[in-house]
Write a protein that holds these residues in place. Structure first.
Motif, short mmCIF file in Angstrom:
data_model
loop_
_atom_site.label_atom_id
_atom_site.label_comp_id
_atom_site.label_asym_id
_atom_site.label_seq_id
_atom_site.Cartn_x
_atom_site.Cartn_y
_atom_site.Cartn_z
N THR A 66 -0.57 -7.60 -4.98
CA THR A 66 -2.04 -6.68 -5.52
C THR A 66 -0.57 -5.28 -4.82
OG1 THR A 66 -2.89 -7.97 -4.49
CG2 THR A 66 -3.50 -6.16 -4.58
N VAL A 67 -1.12 -4.15 -5.50
CA VAL A 67 -0.84 -3.01 -5.09
C VAL A 67 -1.61 -1.47 -5.69
CG1 VAL A 67 0.49 -0.84 -5.40
CG2 VAL A 67 2.04 -3.61 -6.34
N GLU A 68 -1.86 -1.36 -4.10
CA GLU A 68 -2.87 -0.38 -4.19
C GLU A 68 -2.11 1.06 -3.84
OE1 GLU A 68 -6.97 0.93 -3.09
OE2 GLU A 68 -5.96 -0.43 -4.50
N ILE A 69 -2.53 1.96 -4.09
CA ILE A 69 -2.34 3.32 -4.01
C ILE A 69 -2.98 4.49 -4.33
CG2 ILE A 69 -1.16 5.09 -5.39
CD1 ILE A 69 0.25 3.28 -7.60
N ALA A 70 -2.97 5.58 -2.70
CA ALA A 70 -4.29 6.06 -2.76
C ALA A 70 -3.31 7.85 -2.05
CB ALA A 70 -4.63 5.96 -1.15
N GLU A 71 -4.09 8.74 -2.96
CA GLU A 71 -3.69 9.98 -2.60
C GLU A 71 -4.73 10.89 -1.84
OE1 GLU A 71 -1.41 11.60 -5.87
OE2 GLU A 71 -2.63 9.95 -7.35
N TYR A 72 -3.50 11.94 -0.22
CA TYR A 72 -4.48 12.54 0.59
C TYR A 72 -4.15 13.85 0.46
CZ TYR A 72 -5.64 7.45 2.19
OH TYR A 72 -6.04 6.31 2.18
N PRO A 73 -4.33 14.66 -0.74
CA PRO A 73 -3.62 15.19 -1.20
C PRO A 73 -4.24 16.81 -0.40
CG PRO A 73 -5.33 15.35 -3.12
CD PRO A 73 -5.19 14.15 -1.74
N TYR A 97 0.98 -1.38 -0.06
CA TYR A 97 -0.13 -0.30 0.31
C TYR A 97 0.62 1.09 -0.16
CZ TYR A 97 -3.66 3.25 1.44
OH TYR A 97 -4.29 4.21 1.53
N LEU A 98 0.78 2.30 -1.45
CA LEU A 98 1.87 3.67 -1.20
C LEU A 98 0.11 4.03 -0.95
CD1 LEU A 98 4.27 2.37 -3.80
CD2 LEU A 98 4.59 2.10 -1.80
N VAL A 154 7.14 5.83 -10.00
CA VAL A 154 6.60 4.40 -8.96
C VAL A 154 5.70 4.63 -9.66
CG1 VAL A 154 6.62 3.18 -6.96
CG2 VAL A 154 8.66 4.79 -7.07
N TYR A 155 4.67 5.12 -8.66
CA TYR A 155 3.01 4.28 -8.88
C TYR A 155 2.90 4.55 -10.93
CZ TYR A 155 2.05 7.05 -5.03
OH TYR A 155 1.96 7.72 -3.41
N PHE A 198 4.98 2.35 -12.74
CA PHE A 198 5.28 0.96 -12.88
C PHE A 198 3.87 0.22 -12.40
CE2 PHE A 198 7.31 -1.72 -10.13
CZ PHE A 198 8.27 -2.82 -11.71
N PHE A 199 4.09 0.88 -10.95
CA PHE A 199 3.04 -0.16 -10.43
C PHE A 199 1.33 0.17 -11.16
CE2 PHE A 199 5.62 0.05 -6.48
CZ PHE A 199 6.02 -1.61 -6.81
N LYS A 200 0.90 0.75 -11.96
CA LYS A 200 -0.39 0.64 -12.56
C LYS A 200 -0.02 0.04 -13.87
CE LYS A 200 -2.08 4.53 -9.96
NZ LYS A 200 -2.28 6.75 -10.31
N ASP A 201 1.36 0.88 -14.50
CA ASP A 201 1.31 0.17 -16.24
C ASP A 201 2.40 -1.31 -16.13
OD1 ASP A 201 -0.44 1.87 -16.48
OD2 ASP A 201 1.37 3.63 -16.36
N SER A 202 3.18 -1.44 -15.36
CA SER A 202 4.18 -2.29 -15.60
C SER A 202 4.37 -3.38 -14.99
CB SER A 202 5.46 -1.75 -15.59
OG SER A 202 5.44 -0.43 -16.81
N ILE A 203 3.88 -3.66 -14.03
CA ILE A 203 3.53 -5.02 -13.21
C ILE A 203 3.17 -5.30 -12.99
CG2 ILE A 203 2.29 -4.09 -11.19
CD1 ILE A 203 6.06 -5.26 -9.98
N LYS A 204 4.42 -6.82 -13.43
CA LYS A 204 3.11 -8.59 -13.66
C LYS A 204 3.09 -9.73 -12.83
CE LYS A 204 2.87 -6.73 -18.46
NZ LYS A 204 3.15 -5.53 -18.57
N SER A 205 4.19 -9.19 -11.89
CA SER A 205 3.55 -10.49 -10.98
C SER A 205 2.02 -10.52 -10.19
CB SER A 205 4.99 -10.08 -9.33
OG SER A 205 4.76 -11.08 -9.00
N LYS A 206 1.76 -12.11 -10.23
CA LYS A 206 0.52 -12.65 -10.07
C LYS A 206 0.78 -12.69 -8.34
CE LYS A 206 0.04 -15.40 -13.93
NZ LYS A 206 -0.70 -16.27 -14.22
N LYS A 207 1.80 -12.99 -8.20
CA LYS A 207 1.43 -12.61 -6.07
C LYS A 207 1.40 -11.68 -5.44
CE LYS A 207 4.50 -16.61 -5.81
NZ LYS A 207 3.12 -17.60 -5.22
#
Length: 383
Positions: A248-255, A213-214, A234-235, A237-246
């Motif tokens: 799960t990435v969740e990204i949240a922004e709190y401006p 969780y980022l 980094v965001y 990369f995780f949204k567009d490029s990561i291929k690992s089935k193992k």
């Protein structure tokens, strides 16, 4: 709701009846060879831990717990997010300033720096992250695993540079932690080194289902301008490029939040996502290794026929009348099984209506066959 309320009353009653009727926080001092100094840690055990002798607990490691707010907030929020149905051991890892040693948290959290600009900015307060990671792995986690009833999953929580550190630990020791909650990490130090290293990292090294969780607050908007481009790399990369089935990435922004007060909403939402989407999936993941164990249970009635049922085929896949235990004496039943870890199970008299309550647990029984091979349980007298 009536059922939940009744269960809550039941737990409150037992809390008042048995030892350790409140959650406990211990201050433990570890003489660290890796750091060549004494380090204090905080260890929270949930209510009735002393009585719940047949339960094992997942662990949350909270870095930067010299800021007691981070540790206390973590220990408190779990119950509210899960209606009191989940319990964790929480370990607060401190990185205080030591005036005698002239040693700061940055020494713990920053690796050896390479650029002259970073060396000038952080000075002597950097460069000990590898020793700190060694302390966490070989001294702290080893201590916790040996002293407490630990289950298979853990979570690392960090804020700011300690969030950067837990991501650094992912790269250096990919399977030390299984889950990472990185709140407002600094990806930009040392010419975006952490950002670049994450993008280059081989996520195939992950052996278990993992969760990252980022989050960020308003860093990079009005201050710390260099944080934003490194973070966005980094965001992306995780949204567009990561291929690992193992993974799960969740990204949240709190401006609307600043660097400090983003901790509560970030942690809330990270844990909520974990409970709703990750934990059950991870609990279903069993070890490749198979262990032979002997399980014995003391019963109240010499005529009782007892069944064991649990989370894998050798335990009947939660069928309450599939695997009957052997009668070894009037008041004891036993069985020898080959199981994978973690093995979770219950006892019944042949149906879920006759599920039996075991002394020392409110939930599923869990065993650690890596450490022990024989286990004994006792049915409550009113069963």
């Amino acid at each position: 709701m009536k059922l939940k309320f009744g269960l809550l009353l039941f737990i409150v009653f037992f809390s008042q009846t048995f030892a350790q009727s409140i959650a406990r926080v211990e201050n433990v001092k570890i003489h660290s060879k890796a750091l060549n100094q004494e380090r204090e840690v905080l260890i929270y055990t949930p209510i009735d831990y002393d009585w719940r002798t047949n339960e094992y607990f997942n662990v949350i490691y909270v870095f930067d717990s010299q800021n007691r707010e981070f540790f206390d907030y973590t220990t408190s929020i779990i119950s509210f997010l899960t209606d009191g149905n989940k319990s964790f051991i929480v370990v607060g890892i401190t990185s205080p300033f030591d005036e005698k040693l002239d040693y700061s948290r940055n020494n713990d959290l920053l690796p050896i720096l390479e650029t002259e600009e970073s060396k000038k900015r952080y000075g002597k307060y950097s460069g000990n992250a590898d020793n700190f990671l060694n302390f966490v792995e070989t001294e702290l986690i080893s201590y916790v695993n040996s002293k407490y009833r630990i289950s298979n999953q853990n979570i690392a929580v960090g804020h700011s540079l300690s969030a950067s550190f837990i991501l650094y630990s992912l790269i250096q020791k990919p399977n030390l932690f299984q889950n990472y909650i990185a709140i407002s990490p600094n990806f930009a130090y040392d010419d975006d080194k952490l950002s670049k290293d994450i993008i280059k990292f081989d996520f195939a090294k992950l052996k278990k289902e993992s969760f990252i969780y980022l989050s960020n607050a308003n860093e990079g908007i009005e201050y710390w301008k260099e944080w934003k481009p490194a973070r966005e790399n980094v965001y992306s990369f995780f949204k567009d490029s990561i291929k690992s089935k193992k993974l799960t990435v969740e990204i949240a922004e709190y401006p609307e939040n600043n660097h400090w007060n983003t901790f509560p909403p970030s942690l809330n939402n990270a844990l909520k996502f974990y409970f709703e989407n990750i934990q059950k999936k991870q609990e279903r993941e069993l070890s490749k290794e198979i262990y032979e164990v002997k399980i014995k249970v003391k019963v109240n009635n010499k005529n009782d026929t007892i069944y064991i049922t649990g989370n894998q085929s050798s335990l009947g896949d939660w069928n309450p009348n599939k695997i009957e235990m052997k009668k070894t004496s009037d008041y004891e039943r036993s069985i020898v099984l080959k199981v994978q870890s973690p093995a979770q199970f219950k006892f019944t008299k042949g149906s879920w209506d006759t599920e039996l309550q075991v002394i020392g647990t409110y939930n599923n029984l869990t065993i650690n066959p890596v450490i022990k091979k024989e286990f004994e349980f006792e049915i409550m007298k009113n069963e």
